[in-house]
Design a protein around this motif. Sequence first.
Motif: not given
Length: 257
Positions: A146-155
Amino acid sequence: MELPTEYTVTKRDLARRRNLRLAAWSAPFALAGVPLVVTLSALLLFSFSSPTAAVVLFLGLILTAIGFLAGVGISAYFSHRRSEFTKQLTEKIASDGISASEVDWFRKELSSAERRSLKAISDRDPLLADTYRDALASRLTATRIVKSSKRELQLMRQRDAKLRQLKGPAAMRVELDRDIRRIESVRNDASSLLAEAQTRLQIIEAASVRSGSIAESEIALKKLSLRARDLPIALEHARLADEIRRELEEEEKDGEK
């Protein structure tokens, strides 16, 4: 797309982590201890005059202080190296998903309540503890996704905004939109798995507390039953003792008469 291979912690990894910890702990004592031991040995082995001995002692204490400060700096360096190495190691372990046997590597990511529950369940029921560890592993894996996907989604959204602002190629925008939808799907799936894992943890914790309290209540009830069963015997014993005491008192009175 090539799937990540399972990473197994080797003896070399464990030895390196252990050596970094040992170096961090021993550096201040080693660098401070050497000049101190040399100074004291020189004072004991050689006959110095009082002024010379004072100078040697003073220089020795200065070198000891310098060695200790240098050791503290080296200790901080090795502690940082160990922290970075442990972080890299945990990332490799988590790359293919965290298993129940690997939960101990991620104790810092557990909440205080989860650590307490894990210890309590392990002490009470080892089999249930294995199930709890498995649920913890699922929770940790889902949280990381969840945390990594949020970062990738923001980028991805930032790139998409810049691309639209610069009026980039339409094909590239389509690819970015597709990637964004894919990441959103991964995040939603991970969020569902996270909620499911948290529910499993709560169920296991409740089952552990319930089984423990029931077992303790049953033991207390058995003790109470034993005491209740022994109570008539104790009362009868007290009654007989009282009768014997009265008979002895009456015999003493008759003898006095």
